[in-house]
Design a protein around this motif. Structure first.
Motif, PDB file in Angstrom:
ATOM      1  N   GLY A  30      -7.695  60.819  47.043  1.00 34.59           N
ATOM      2  CA  GLY A  30      -8.896  60.144  47.497  1.00 34.59           C
ATOM      3  C   GLY A  30      -8.904  60.015  49.002  1.00 34.59           C
ATOM      4  N   PHE A  31      -9.976  59.456  49.516  1.00 31.02           N
ATOM      5  CA  PHE A  31     -10.132  59.232  50.953  1.00 31.02           C
ATOM      6  C   PHE A  31      -9.999  57.734  51.183  1.00 31.02           C
ATOM      7  N   MET A 146       1.027  38.958  48.285  1.00 36.16           N
ATOM      8  CA  MET A 146       0.049  39.995  48.610  1.00 36.16           C
ATOM      9  C   MET A 146      -0.922  39.587  49.713  1.00 36.16           C
ATOM     10  N   HIS A 147      -0.868  38.331  50.131  1.00 39.37           N
ATOM     11  CA  HIS A 147      -1.711  37.885  51.240  1.00 39.37           C
ATOM     12  C   HIS A 147      -0.921  37.727  52.535  1.00 39.37           C
ATOM     13  N   LEU A 148       0.377  37.988  52.480  1.00 34.84           N
ATOM     14  CA  LEU A 148       1.199  37.877  53.680  1.00 34.84           C
ATOM     15  C   LEU A 148       0.966  39.092  54.583  1.00 34.84           C
ATOM     16  N   GLY A 149       0.910  38.854  55.887  1.00 40.13           N
ATOM     17  CA  GLY A 149       0.733  39.962  56.817  1.00 40.13           C
ATOM     18  C   GLY A 149      -0.696  40.428  56.966  1.00 40.13           C
ATOM     19  N   GLU A 150      -1.581  39.967  56.099  1.00 41.24           N
ATOM     20  CA  GLU A 150      -3.012  40.254  56.194  1.00 41.24           C
ATOM     21  C   GLU A 150      -3.299  41.750  56.284  1.00 41.24           C
ATOM     22  N   LEU A 151      -2.723  42.513  55.346  1.00 39.50           N
ATOM     23  CA  LEU A 151      -2.987  43.953  55.324  1.00 39.50           C
ATOM     24  C   LEU A 151      -4.350  44.280  54.733  1.00 39.50           C
ATOM     25  N   GLY A 152      -4.924  43.319  54.046  1.00 37.03           N
ATOM     26  CA  GLY A 152      -6.290  43.480  53.587  1.00 37.03           C
ATOM     27  C   GLY A 152      -6.477  44.476  52.463  1.00 37.03           C
ATOM     28  N   GLU A 153      -7.755  44.787  52.212  1.00 39.93           N
ATOM     29  CA  GLU A 153      -8.124  45.700  51.138  1.00 39.93           C
ATOM     30  C   GLU A 153      -8.321  47.106  51.686  1.00 39.93           C
ATOM     31  N   GLN A 154      -8.209  48.070  50.784  1.00 47.61           N
ATOM     32  CA  GLN A 154      -8.581  49.430  51.133  1.00 47.61           C
ATOM     33  C   GLN A 154      -9.725  49.869  50.234  1.00 47.61           C
ATOM     34  N   ILE A 155     -10.566  50.722  50.772  1.00 49.48           N
ATOM     35  CA  ILE A 155     -11.718  51.267  50.056  1.00 49.48           C
ATOM     36  C   ILE A 155     -11.464  52.760  49.908  1.00 49.48           C
ATOM     37  N   VAL A 156     -11.443  53.222  48.663  1.00 52.55           N
ATOM     38  CA  VAL A 156     -11.021  54.600  48.411  1.00 52.55           C
ATOM     39  C   VAL A 156     -12.130  55.374  47.708  1.00 52.55           C
ATOM     40  N   LEU A 157     -12.543  56.467  48.306  1.00 54.99           N
ATOM     41  CA  LEU A 157     -13.517  57.360  47.694  1.00 54.99           C
ATOM     42  C   LEU A 157     -12.757  58.326  46.797  1.00 54.99           C
ATOM     43  N   ILE A 158     -13.077  58.339  45.497  1.00 59.01           N
ATOM     44  CA  ILE A 158     -12.301  59.175  44.580  1.00 59.01           C
ATOM     45  C   ILE A 158     -13.135  60.203  43.827  1.00 59.01           C
ATOM     46  N   SER A 159     -14.458  60.105  43.885  1.00 59.98           N
ATOM     47  CA  SER A 159     -15.290  61.071  43.162  1.00 59.98           C
ATOM     48  C   SER A 159     -16.021  61.988  44.142  1.00 59.98           C
ATOM     49  N   LYS A 160     -16.421  63.138  43.637  1.00 59.37           N
ATOM     50  CA  LYS A 160     -17.189  64.082  44.457  1.00 59.37           C
ATOM     51  C   LYS A 160     -18.504  63.452  44.901  1.00 59.37           C
ATOM     52  N   LYS A 161     -19.104  62.668  44.020  1.00 58.69           N
ATOM     53  CA  LYS A 161     -20.360  62.004  44.344  1.00 58.69           C
ATOM     54  C   LYS A 161     -20.201  61.064  45.532  1.00 58.69           C
ATOM     55  N   ALA A 162     -19.079  60.342  45.571  1.00 55.29           N
ATOM     56  CA  ALA A 162     -18.846  59.392  46.665  1.00 55.29           C
ATOM     57  C   ALA A 162     -18.830  60.096  48.018  1.00 55.29           C
ATOM     58  N   PHE A 163     -18.291  61.316  48.047  1.00 55.76           N
ATOM     59  CA  PHE A 163     -18.197  62.047  49.317  1.00 55.76           C
ATOM     60  C   PHE A 163     -19.562  62.496  49.827  1.00 55.76           C
ATOM     61  N   SER A 164     -20.550  62.533  48.949  1.00 58.18           N
ATOM     62  CA  SER A 164     -21.911  62.874  49.384  1.00 58.18           C
ATOM     63  C   SER A 164     -22.654  61.656  49.914  1.00 58.18           C
ATOM     64  N   HIS A 165     -22.018  60.487  49.834  1.00 52.57           N
ATOM     65  CA  HIS A 165     -22.643  59.239  50.280  1.00 52.57           C
ATOM     66  C   HIS A 165     -22.003  58.701  51.561  1.00 52.57           C
ATOM     67  N   ILE A 166     -21.217  59.525  52.244  1.00 52.85           N
ATOM     68  CA  ILE A 166     -20.547  59.061  53.455  1.00 52.85           C
ATOM     69  C   ILE A 166     -21.074  59.842  54.671  1.00 52.85           C
ATOM     70  N   LYS A 167     -21.291  59.104  55.763  1.00 52.87           N
ATOM     71  CA  LYS A 167     -21.846  59.702  56.978  1.00 52.87           C
ATOM     72  C   LYS A 167     -20.945  59.377  58.166  1.00 52.87           C
ATOM     73  N   TYR A 168     -20.538  60.401  58.883  1.00 52.39           N
ATOM     74  CA  TYR A 168     -19.666  60.235  60.054  1.00 52.39           C
ATOM     75  C   TYR A 168     -20.452  59.645  61.219  1.00 52.39           C
ATOM     76  N   LEU A 169     -19.888  58.602  61.844  1.00 52.00           N
ATOM     77  CA  LEU A 169     -20.565  57.928  62.957  1.00 52.00           C
ATOM     78  C   LEU A 169     -19.846  58.104  64.286  1.00 52.00           C
ATOM     79  N   GLY A 170     -18.621  58.600  64.259  1.00 57.40           N
ATOM     80  CA  GLY A 170     -17.864  58.744  65.495  1.00 57.40           C
ATOM     81  C   GLY A 170     -16.421  58.309  65.303  1.00 57.40           C
ATOM     82  N   ASN A 171     -15.735  58.078  66.411  1.00 56.30           N
ATOM     83  CA  ASN A 171     -14.337  57.673  66.325  1.00 56.30           C
ATOM     84  C   ASN A 171     -13.926  56.882  67.551  1.00 56.30           C
ATOM     85  N   GLU A 172     -12.830  56.169  67.404  1.00 48.92           N
ATOM     86  CA  GLU A 172     -12.196  55.489  68.532  1.00 48.92           C
ATOM     87  C   GLU A 172     -10.734  55.919  68.583  1.00 48.92           C
TER      88      GLU A 172
END
Length: 225
Positions: A30-31, A146-172
């Motif tokens: 996944g992404f 699981m709340h120590l260090g504040e690593l937070g949540e991750q959002i993972v794109l796992i289907s082909k459909k999900a990849f058609s719903h993402i738009k690149y905005l740039g980078n830092e």
């Protein structure tokens, strides 16, 4: 609904590709992204070299999203998914039985979804999960850890459909001189806090993996509250 998300990498990724990544990642291929720019920069510099926080807009409309950190799911559902994909676990007399029990009674089939949201089992977090599976810490201590260090949540794109719903905005850009150390410091704080938590004597009401297996505890059991 649209979300701004970031992916930390050692290179710029304008068009994420479906089907890439290791099957042994937390949720398989996944992404992997985060809502936090700072965390993305830390992940980008994870190997000690400079990197990039790639920025995207994710349109969640018409996508099936599962959030393992929200009801009706609990941390054992997340852990069952983790044991299914991550291959290295501590060897102990109960680890194999514990993993089998979790997968039989708490596993959630994420293949029916487009996007998965859940904890990131990185560095110290994975060691916390291993300690629970091997019977070293209670469920309650794992939940707090699981709340120590504040690593937070991750959002993972796992289907082909999900990849058609993402738009690149740039980078830092992410400078390793800043973010590699910042990542290590975050992990160190989590481990130090965990050691303190681990040394606290467990309450008699706390549940260990053996209690869960012996009590045949499953989803919806009030003892998990």
């Amino acid at each position: 609904m649209k979300e701004i998300i970031y992916h930390g990498s050692d290179h710029i990724i304008e068009k994420p590709e479906y089907g890439l990544g290791a099957t042994t990642n937390d949720y398989g291929r996944g992404f992997y992204c985060t809502k936090s720019l700072e965390l993305a920069k830390e992940w980008a510099c994870g190997k000690g070299s400079d990197g990039f926080a790639n920025k995207y807009e994710l349109d969640l409309d018409e996508l099936k999203v599962i959030n393992l950190n929200q009801e009706p799911y609990n941390i054992l559902n997340w852990l069952a998914v983790l044991t299914k994909h991550r291959t290295y676990w501590q060897n102990s007399s109960i680890s194999a039985e514990a993993k089998a029990y979790l997968q039989e009674h708490f596993y959630v089939d994420i293949s029916d979804y487009d996007v998965v949201i859940g904890y990131r089992a990185d560095d110290s977090y994975f060691s916390f999960a291993q300690d629970f599976v091997s019977g070293t810490i209670s469920l309650q201590k794992l939940q707090r850890a699981m709340h120590l260090g504040e690593l937070g949540e991750q959002i993972v794109l796992i289907s082909k459909k999900a990849f058609s719903h993402i738009k690149y905005l740039g980078n830092e850009s992410a400078e390793s001189s800043i973010y590699y150390n910042q990542k290590n410091d975050r992990d160190k704080r989590a481990k130090q806090a965990y050691r303190s938590e681990k040394n606290i004597t467990a309450n008699l009401d706390e549940l260990f993996i053996l209690d869960i297996m012996r009590g045949n505890i499953q989803n919806g059991d009030p003892r998990l509250q």
